[in-house]
Design a protein around this motif. Structure first.
Motif, short mmCIF file in Angstrom:
data_model
loop_
_atom_site.label_atom_id
_atom_site.label_comp_id
_atom_site.label_asym_id
_atom_site.label_seq_id
_atom_site.Cartn_x
_atom_site.Cartn_y
_atom_site.Cartn_z
N GLY A 172 0.80 -1.20 0.00
CA GLY A 172 0.00 0.00 0.00
C GLY A 172 0.84 1.26 0.00
N GLU A 279 -5.01 -1.94 -2.30
CA GLU A 279 -5.15 -2.26 -0.88
C GLU A 279 -6.39 -1.61 -0.28
N LYS A 280 -6.77 -0.42 -0.82
CA LYS A 280 -7.97 0.24 -0.34
C LYS A 280 -9.21 -0.54 -0.75
N PRO A 283 -8.60 -4.86 0.85
CA PRO A 283 -7.65 -4.92 1.98
C PRO A 283 -7.23 -6.34 2.28
N LYS A 285 -6.30 -9.62 4.18
CA LYS A 285 -6.79 -10.29 5.39
C LYS A 285 -5.78 -11.36 5.77
#
Length: 292
Positions: A172, A279-280, A283, A285
């Motif tokens: 990110g 990444e936004k 995201p 996990k």
């Protein structure tokens, strides 16, 4: 020596394979585009135990640059492939000579120290997700270069192959910001070094300058672990930008260097923003299972 020869062999095989794929499938752009996508996904998916980050970078360069240059002519692609293999050999010979003259005595002492606990390895699912994200960032740029035949900007593909393999960018924009600053700073330092060399246009001065600078960078990498990755990224940028300008026959080498600094800046900004956007939207996990 065995590791070095294996490295050269892998680069030679990758270059020959890229040349063969270019010869067979470049006339069919759709099929060739799919093959490139599969190659990118597999290289990004391979773990560091299978392929070292340095080897991954070289395989990416071979897989992208040789086919791009082969669009104009297979003979040009063959010349580029040979140059990559020859350059790898020369670089390793220089490294072998350097380590013969200045052996790393610390390695013997490290065996007596208590080994650090092994880092947790990502699971197959985590590696696959990371590989898909990296491919999603790099693949569109590759398609644009091949579609519009941007052979004159092949260095940009090399920059993308280099920086897309750095873990920081794939985490990110926030995580990649230090590397972004490091790469741009490296380009500016390369321009400063070039201006210094112009003031004293002597080959001996160039050697002493780079030796002193390299020793300082090595000290920072080995002595300051906190910023080691940023220093490595900056130094890689310096070597590519400064080396390409010094070795150029262009009469306006200074202008060409500024262009390369801008290219590096655009590439790292694109990678940081693209990975940040992914990444936004998706995201990461953490996989609850441990990797065996």
């Amino acid at each position: 020596f065995k590791t070095g020869w294996n490295f050269i062999l892998m680069v030679a095989i990758a270059s020959a394979s890229a040349l063969l794929l270019s010869y067979l499938f470049l006339p069919s752009p759709i099929i060739f585009g799919l093959i490139i996508g599969v190659i990118l996904l597999n290289l990004f998916y391979a773990d560091d135990k299978t392929i070292s980050p340095t080897m991954r970078m070289w395989l990416l360069i071979c897989s992208l640059v040789i086919p791009l240059m082969s669009i104009q002519s297979i003979a040009i692609g063959a010349v580029v492939g040979w140059a990559l293999v020859h350059g790898t050999f020369v670089a390793l010979v220089v490294i072998w000579i350097a380590f013969s003259l200045f052996p790393d005595f610390q390695v013997a002492g490290q065996t007596a120290k208590k080994s650090a606990p092994p880092k947790s390895q990502p699971t197959q699912r985590e590696r696959l997700i990371t590989a898909i994200k990296r491919t999603a960032v790099v693949y569109p740029v590759v398609l644009i270069f091949f579609s519009f035949e941007f052979q004159q900007s092949a260095l940009i593909l090399i920059y993308i192959a280099m920086y897309s393999s750095i873990p920081g960018f794939s985490k990110g924009f926030a995580a990649g910001r230090p590397l972004l600053i490091s790469c741009i700073t490296g380009g500016l330092v390369a321009f400063l070094l070039y201006e210094i060399v112009i003031l004293v246009p002597e080959f001996s001065f160039l050697l002493l300058l780079m030796l002193a600078f390299s020793l300082w960078v090595g000290y920072e990498i080995l002595g300051n672990a906190k910023y080691a990755q940023q220093v490595k990224a900056a130094f890689s940028t310096i070597i590519i930008v400064f080396g390409s300008a010094v070795g150029s026959d262009d009469t306006d080498a200074g202008g060409a260097m500024l262009v390369r600094v801008l290219q590096v800046s655009v590439v790292v900004i694109y990678l940081a923003l693209a990975f940040g956007l992914i990444e936004k939207l998706f995201p990461a996990k953490k996989d609850l299972k441990t990797h065996e």
